[in-house]
Design an enzyme around this catalytic site. Structure first.
Site, PDB file in Angstrom:
ATOM      1  CG  LEU A   1      43.091  13.023  27.547  1.00 48.25           C
ATOM      2  CD1 LEU A   1      44.421  13.351  28.240  1.00 48.25           C
ATOM      3  CD2 LEU A   1      42.743  14.115  26.547  1.00 48.25           C
TER       4      LEU A   1
ATOM      5  CG  HIS B   1      42.906  13.518  22.973  1.00 44.02           C
ATOM      6  ND1 HIS B   1      41.881  12.648  23.223  1.00 44.02           N
ATOM      7  CD2 HIS B   1      42.331  14.689  22.585  1.00 44.02           C
ATOM      8  CE1 HIS B   1      40.723  13.265  23.017  1.00 44.02           C
ATOM      9  NE2 HIS B   1      40.965  14.487  22.630  1.00 44.02           N
TER      10      HIS B   1
ATOM     11  CG  MET C   1      36.261  19.229  24.702  1.00 39.78           C
ATOM     12  SD  MET C   1      34.536  19.651  24.418  1.00 39.78           S
ATOM     13  CE  MET C   1      33.992  18.238  23.516  1.00 39.78           C
TER      14      MET C   1
ATOM     15  CD  GLN D   1      43.145  17.371   8.200  1.00 44.30           C
ATOM     16  OE1 GLN D   1      43.852  18.351   8.482  1.00 44.30           O
ATOM     17  NE2 GLN D   1      42.131  17.441   7.355  1.00 44.30           N
TER      18      GLN D   1
ATOM     19  CD  GLN E   1      33.365  22.424  22.125  1.00 44.31           C
ATOM     20  OE1 GLN E   1      34.214  23.182  22.580  1.00 44.31           O
ATOM     21  NE2 GLN E   1      33.693  21.392  21.355  1.00 44.31           N
TER      22      GLN E   1
ATOM     23  NE  ARG F   1      30.176  13.762  20.518  1.00 44.65           N
ATOM     24  CZ  ARG F   1      30.648  15.011  20.419  1.00 44.65           C
ATOM     25  NH1 ARG F   1      31.553  15.310  19.523  1.00 44.65           N
ATOM     26  NH2 ARG F   1      30.221  15.962  21.240  1.00 44.65           N
TER      27      ARG F   1
HETATM   28  O1  PAF Z   1      38.351  19.338  19.721  1.00 45.64           O
HETATM   29  C1  PAF Z   1      37.988  19.482  20.899  1.00 45.64           C
HETATM   30  O2  PAF Z   1      38.167  18.608  21.736  1.00 45.64           O
HETATM   31  C2  PAF Z   1      37.289  20.783  21.321  1.00 45.64           C
HETATM   32  O3  PAF Z   1      36.455  21.255  20.313  1.00 45.64           O
HETATM   33  C3  PAF Z   1      38.278  21.860  21.783  1.00 45.64           C
HETATM   34  C4  PAF Z   1      39.168  22.324  20.646  1.00 45.64           C
HETATM   35  C5  PAF Z   1      39.113  21.354  22.934  1.00 45.64           C
HETATM   36  C6  PAF Z   1      37.499  23.089  22.277  1.00 45.64           C
HETATM   37  O4  PAF Z   1      36.682  22.780  23.345  1.00 45.64           O
END
Ligand code: PAF
Length: 282
Positions: free
Chosen positions: A33, A37, A30, A148, A61, A187
């Protein structure tokens, strides 16, 4: 590096790669980064010839009172990191591109979406699995990489892929931590300096659990109590859940005889933090 904001363009880039017999990898994100990531992207880079990263803050979500509007979106910085990490294509669609009309089709992995984070975020995982299915349909990767740290998410996605015979493999990579043990998360930026000081207690409580298990403790209630004692060192930490569950079914364990997923969610001010470890891995 190509940046595709439409599904048609993303598909065109992947089609070209496929013509050259490339193994296609996808790191769904999302954005915002961070080192976690980056580590997923590096692993994917080592294992795939064509590497796509998706950057999409998925509205479906987020619950009604969650941070969808405020979720950080530093697109230029994210693209720069992807360039540095030698990503081949970033797929960064708008919400309208992904959901052009009211979405009526949802993928819900039953049972597994109900406890842990699902208990307080009832529509969250339905949004995650649906958007991942959409991304898998768009990019058609051979491998998709997840962290994880979001243990329940990875377990659900693996189950979705298995149940629906999706032709890809899910790779789960280790949690990346700050030096003091705090799991890196987008976050964490919601933490005040004072809260940040207490945040490593989450990982310390998991380490405590690990030590107890290594020294033969098999009773989840006793382990949970010791973990709570660690977390209670901070008056700022509000535990949302602290569970010891089977890492495949997410059902609570009554006695520890095999692998266990020990998972925590806690609030520290504005931040909702999660962390976990898997013990007794075969
Ligand atoms: O983990 C995340 O950043 C999100 O839940 C994902 C897997 C990119 C789906 O939007």
């Amino acid at each position: 590096m190509n940046v595709a904001s439409t599904i048609a363009r993303a598909r065109r880039h992947v089609r070209l790669a496929r013509q050259n017999d490339c193994t296609v990898g996808l790191v769904p994100t999302m954005g915002a980064l961070h080192a976690g990531h980056a580590s997923l992207i590096e692993t994917a880079r080592e294992n795939c010839v064509f590497l796509a990263v998706s950057i999409f803050v998925n509205p479906s979500q987020f619950g009604p009172n969650e941070d969808y509007e405020n979720y950080p979106r530093p697109m230029e910085k994210d693209l720069e990191l992807c360039r540095q990490l030698d990503v081949d294509m970033v797929f960064a669609p708008s919400a309208n591109e992904m959901y052009p009309e009211k979405n009526l089709t949802w993928i819900q992995v039953e049972q597994l979406c109900e406890n842990l984070c699902g208990a307080s975020r009832p529509t969250h995982f339905r949004g995650v699995t649906t958007v991942c299915a959409k991304l898998f349909n768009i990019i058609q990767p051979d491998y998709a990489f997840f962290g994880q740290k979001d243990a329940q998410q990875s377990i659900l996605i693996r189950k979705m892929v298995k149940d629906l015979n999706m032709p890809l493999e899910i790779v789960v990579c280790p949690t990346i931590r700050e030096k003091d043990g705090l799991a890196i998360s987008s976050r964490n930026k919601y933490l005040t300096p004072d809260q940040r000081k207490d945040a490593p207690l989450l990982y310390q409580s998991l380490q405590k659990a690990q030590q107890l298990i290594q020294s033969g403790q098999k009773d989840p209630d006793k382990i949970r109590r010791e973990m709570e004692a660690v977390l209670k060192k901070s008056a700022q930490i509000n535990i949302e859940y602290l569970e010891i569950v089977n890492p495949d079914t997410l059902e609570p364990l009554e006695i520890l005889t095999g692998p266990a997923l020990i998972a925590i969610a806690a609030r520290l001010g504005q931040a909702r933090l999660i962390d976990n470890i898997i013990t007794n891995k075969p």
